[in-house]
Design a protein around this motif. Structure first.
Motif, PDB file in Angstrom:
ATOM      1  N   GLU A  97      25.841  52.594   7.241  1.00 19.17           N
ATOM      2  CA  GLU A  97      25.528  50.957   7.524  1.00 19.17           C
ATOM      3  C   GLU A  97      25.898  50.188   5.966  1.00 19.17           C
ATOM      4  O   GLU A  97      27.064  49.110   5.896  1.00 19.17           O
ATOM      5  N   LYS A  98      25.703  50.589   4.796  1.00 16.33           N
ATOM      6  CA  LYS A  98      26.354  51.168   3.444  1.00 16.33           C
ATOM      7  C   LYS A  98      27.889  50.705   3.321  1.00 16.33           C
ATOM      8  O   LYS A  98      28.947  49.725   3.143  1.00 16.33           O
ATOM      9  N   LEU A  99      28.718  51.905   4.031  1.00 10.25           N
ATOM     10  CA  LEU A  99      30.072  51.456   3.826  1.00 10.25           C
ATOM     11  C   LEU A  99      30.430  50.295   4.920  1.00 10.25           C
ATOM     12  O   LEU A  99      31.244  49.900   4.719  1.00 10.25           O
ATOM     13  N   LEU A 100      29.360  50.283   5.929  1.00 12.81           N
ATOM     14  CA  LEU A 100      30.448  49.043   6.915  1.00 12.81           C
ATOM     15  C   LEU A 100      29.884  47.743   6.457  1.00 12.81           C
ATOM     16  O   LEU A 100      30.667  46.771   6.472  1.00 12.81           O
ATOM     17  N   SER A 101      29.038  47.583   5.440  1.00 17.15           N
ATOM     18  CA  SER A 101      28.779  46.020   5.010  1.00 17.15           C
ATOM     19  C   SER A 101      29.416  46.028   3.337  1.00 17.15           C
ATOM     20  O   SER A 101      30.147  45.090   3.160  1.00 17.15           O
TER      21      SER A 101
END
Length: 103
Positions: free
Chosen positions: A32-36
Motif C-alpha cells: 500500500e505504501k508503494l502504491l500510494s
C-alpha cells in the motif's frame, strides 16, 4: 479439563497463525505504501489481491480446524462422562438387586 499436550499444540498453532498474520499484514502495508507513492504496477496489485485471498482462505481453514479439534475434544469428554454415569447407574442397580435378591 484440557491436557497439557493439547494446550501446547493449540498455543503453538495460534502462535503460527499470529506470525503468518503479522507477516502478511506487513507485506500488505508495504504494498500500500508503494502504491500510494505511485510505484505500483498492475502485477503488484494482482499480487496484493492474491495475497489477501490467500490470507482469507488460511484464516477460514484454521478456524475450521480449530473448531473440529475442539468438537472432537468435547465429544471425548462427553463420552467419558456418559460412560461414568452409565457405570454408576449399573453399580447402583446391581447393588440394589443384590440386596433384594432380584432375579
Amino acid at each position: 479439563m484440557e491436557h497439557p499436550k493439547e494446550v501446547s499444540k493449540v498455543s503453538k498453532d495460534q502462535q503460527q497463525v499470529n506470525d503468518v498474520k503479522n507477516i502478511m499484514t506487513e507485506n500488505i502495508d508495504e504494498v500500500e505504501k508503494l502504491l500510494s507513492r505511485g510505484e505500483g504496477s498492475p502485477q503488484l496489485v494482482d499480487n496484493t489481491d492474491m495475497l489477501r485471498d490467500l490470507a482469507n482462505e488460511f484464516r477460514r481453514q484454521a478456524a475450521r480446524q480449530v473448531k473440529r479439534e475442539m468438537w472432537l475434544q468435547n465429544m471425548k469428554v462427553m463420552i467419558i462422562v456418559l460412560g461414568t454415569i452409565i457405570t454408576l447407574i449399573l453399580v447402583i442397580i446391581l447393588s440394589i438387586c443384590h440386596s433384594f435378591k432380584c432375579t
